[in-house]
Design a protein around this motif. Structure first.
Motif, PDB file in Angstrom:
ATOM      1  N   ALA A 196       0.828  -1.212   0.000  1.00  0.00           N
ATOM      2  CA  ALA A 196       0.000   0.000   0.000  1.00  0.00           C
ATOM      3  C   ALA A 196       0.859   1.257   0.000  1.00  0.00           C
ATOM      4  O   ALA A 196       0.551   2.238  -0.686  1.00  0.00           O
ATOM      5  CB  ALA A 196      -0.933  -0.016   1.215  1.00  0.00           C
ATOM      6  N   GLY A 254       3.099   1.014  -3.456  1.00  0.00           N
ATOM      7  CA  GLY A 254       2.386   0.745  -4.694  1.00  0.00           C
ATOM      8  C   GLY A 254       1.011   1.361  -4.802  1.00  0.00           C
ATOM      9  O   GLY A 254       0.416   1.388  -5.871  1.00  0.00           O
ATOM     10  N   GLY A 255       0.465   1.837  -3.678  1.00  0.00           N
ATOM     11  CA  GLY A 255      -0.842   2.461  -3.711  1.00  0.00           C
ATOM     12  C   GLY A 255      -1.982   1.485  -3.493  1.00  0.00           C
ATOM     13  O   GLY A 255      -1.793   0.303  -3.176  1.00  0.00           O
ATOM     14  N   ALA A 256      -3.198   1.987  -3.701  1.00  0.00           N
ATOM     15  CA  ALA A 256      -4.404   1.217  -3.409  1.00  0.00           C
ATOM     16  C   ALA A 256      -4.502  -0.048  -4.259  1.00  0.00           C
ATOM     17  O   ALA A 256      -5.000  -1.083  -3.798  1.00  0.00           O
ATOM     18  CB  ALA A 256      -5.644   2.082  -3.621  1.00  0.00           C
ATOM     19  N   SER A 257      -4.049   0.010  -5.505  1.00  0.00           N
ATOM     20  CA  SER A 257      -4.143  -1.162  -6.375  1.00  0.00           C
ATOM     21  C   SER A 257      -3.291  -2.307  -5.833  1.00  0.00           C
ATOM     22  O   SER A 257      -3.693  -3.478  -5.898  1.00  0.00           O
ATOM     23  CB  SER A 257      -3.715  -0.810  -7.804  1.00  0.00           C
ATOM     24  N   TRP A 258      -2.132  -2.003  -5.276  1.00  0.00           N
ATOM     25  CA  TRP A 258      -1.289  -3.037  -4.692  1.00  0.00           C
ATOM     26  C   TRP A 258      -1.905  -3.583  -3.411  1.00  0.00           C
ATOM     27  O   TRP A 258      -1.804  -4.785  -3.132  1.00  0.00           O
ATOM     28  CB  TRP A 258       0.112  -2.485  -4.411  1.00  0.00           C
ATOM     29  N   VAL A 310      -5.145  -3.842  -2.731  1.00  0.00           N
ATOM     30  CA  VAL A 310      -6.241  -4.743  -3.121  1.00  0.00           C
ATOM     31  C   VAL A 310      -5.690  -5.988  -3.801  1.00  0.00           C
ATOM     32  O   VAL A 310      -6.151  -7.110  -3.540  1.00  0.00           O
ATOM     33  CB  VAL A 310      -7.224  -4.001  -4.059  1.00  0.00           C
ATOM     34  N   GLY A 311      -4.691  -5.815  -4.667  1.00  0.00           N
ATOM     35  CA  GLY A 311      -4.130  -6.956  -5.383  1.00  0.00           C
ATOM     36  C   GLY A 311      -3.499  -7.974  -4.457  1.00  0.00           C
ATOM     37  O   GLY A 311      -3.723  -9.184  -4.602  1.00  0.00           O
ATOM     38  N   THR A 312      -2.709  -7.508  -3.485  1.00  0.00           N
ATOM     39  CA  THR A 312      -2.089  -8.453  -2.555  1.00  0.00           C
ATOM     40  C   THR A 312      -3.127  -9.119  -1.674  1.00  0.00           C
ATOM     41  O   THR A 312      -2.997 -10.303  -1.329  1.00  0.00           O
ATOM     42  CB  THR A 312      -1.037  -7.742  -1.675  1.00  0.00           C
TER      43      THR A 312
END
Length: 273
Positions: free
Chosen positions: A81, A84-88, A90-92
């Protein structure tokens, strides 16, 4: 923080609770105001301990959640987070959800698989996923101030609610947490509104109404977070999530209001600034 009745009206070791709270507060402030990245391991350790307490609490009802992948996921989500931000984040989370499903498939047989797998996803979301929004706050250029505002308004909700409940509490708020009172909730709202308005103006050069709105929302969400955890503990038949913090209970007993206020405060700070 559940309001207790007085005398022992506090219902706990108040000096120990104050000492522990002051120590944790000092750790937060020092890490944030020196090198803000130092706050990341503080978050990862705190959330990891909270997640371990959730896993242990579920185990009291025979619910098996694999602790190791939950702890690994917690650390990875916090780092992902921040860098990498919000996408990372959620992705992890999604990757580790599937990893937990596979882990349980090969560890424990078929009986109780759906129950344990569902609880594993719950333990991965509460608190690790919710806490992943702290690194999102921290990653902003003024992230150390944003995190301080988030923590300060939530803690002020606990403190204001506790003392107003002890001194003036008469009208019960919920059968879920019978020692919570409407007077205590009013104390939470007043304390949160005042602290939010002050800090947003001082630290973010914002408007009083912006800080007041953040404070009111934090008071509401912190109270709901306490009630959610009270419901979890009642269902599991336990009083506290742990015994790590003298005068407080488990670490998760302190994180419950924080993870509940985190996302709404993050949203408002992102909207305003």
């Amino acid at each position: 923080m559940e309001e207790r009745t007085a005398g022992s009206r506090a219902g706990r070791n108040l000096p120990a609770a104050i000492a522990v709270g002051a120590g944790l507060g000092a750790l937060v402030i020092i890490s944030l105001l020196t090198i803000k990245e130092l706050f990341l391991p503080v978050v990862a350790v705190a959330v990891g301990v909270g997640a371990a307490e959730v896993v242990q609490a579920l185990a009291t009802r025979g619910i098996r959640v694999p602790l190791i992948p939950v702890l690994v996921a917690t650390a990875v989500m916090q780092g992902g987070a921040y860098w990498g931000g919000a996408s990372w984040l959620v992705g992890t989370f999604v990757v580790f959800v599937f990893a937990l499903l596979l882990w349980r498939m090969f560890d424990g047989g078929q009986d109780g698989y759906v129950r344990d797998a569902t609880a594993s996803v719950f333990a991965l979301a509460y608190p690790p996923l919710l806490a992943g929004f702290v690194p999102l706050l921290l990653a902003e250029p003024d992230g150390h101030f944003r995190v301080l505002i988030f923590i300060a308004v939530t803690v002020s909700s606990d403190i204001g609610g506790y003392f107003a409940g002890v001194l003036f509490g008469r009208h019960k708020m919920s059968i879920i947490s019978p020692k919570k009172t409407w007077e205590g909730f009013a104390g939470s709202v007043i304390a949160c509104t005042a602290v939010g308005a002050w800090l947003v103006v001082w630290l973010m050069d914002g408007q009083i109404w912006q800080g007041a709105l953040i404070g009111v929302l934090a008071a509401i969400m912190a109270t709901l977070g306490d009630l959610v955890e009270s419901m979890i503990k009642r269902d599991l038949g336990i009083k506290d999530m742990g015994t790590l913090l003298p005068g407080h209970g488990g670490l998760m007993d302190r994180l419950d209001s924080l993870v509940a206020t985190l996302i709404p405060v993050w949203l408002l700070l992102s909207l305003f600034f």
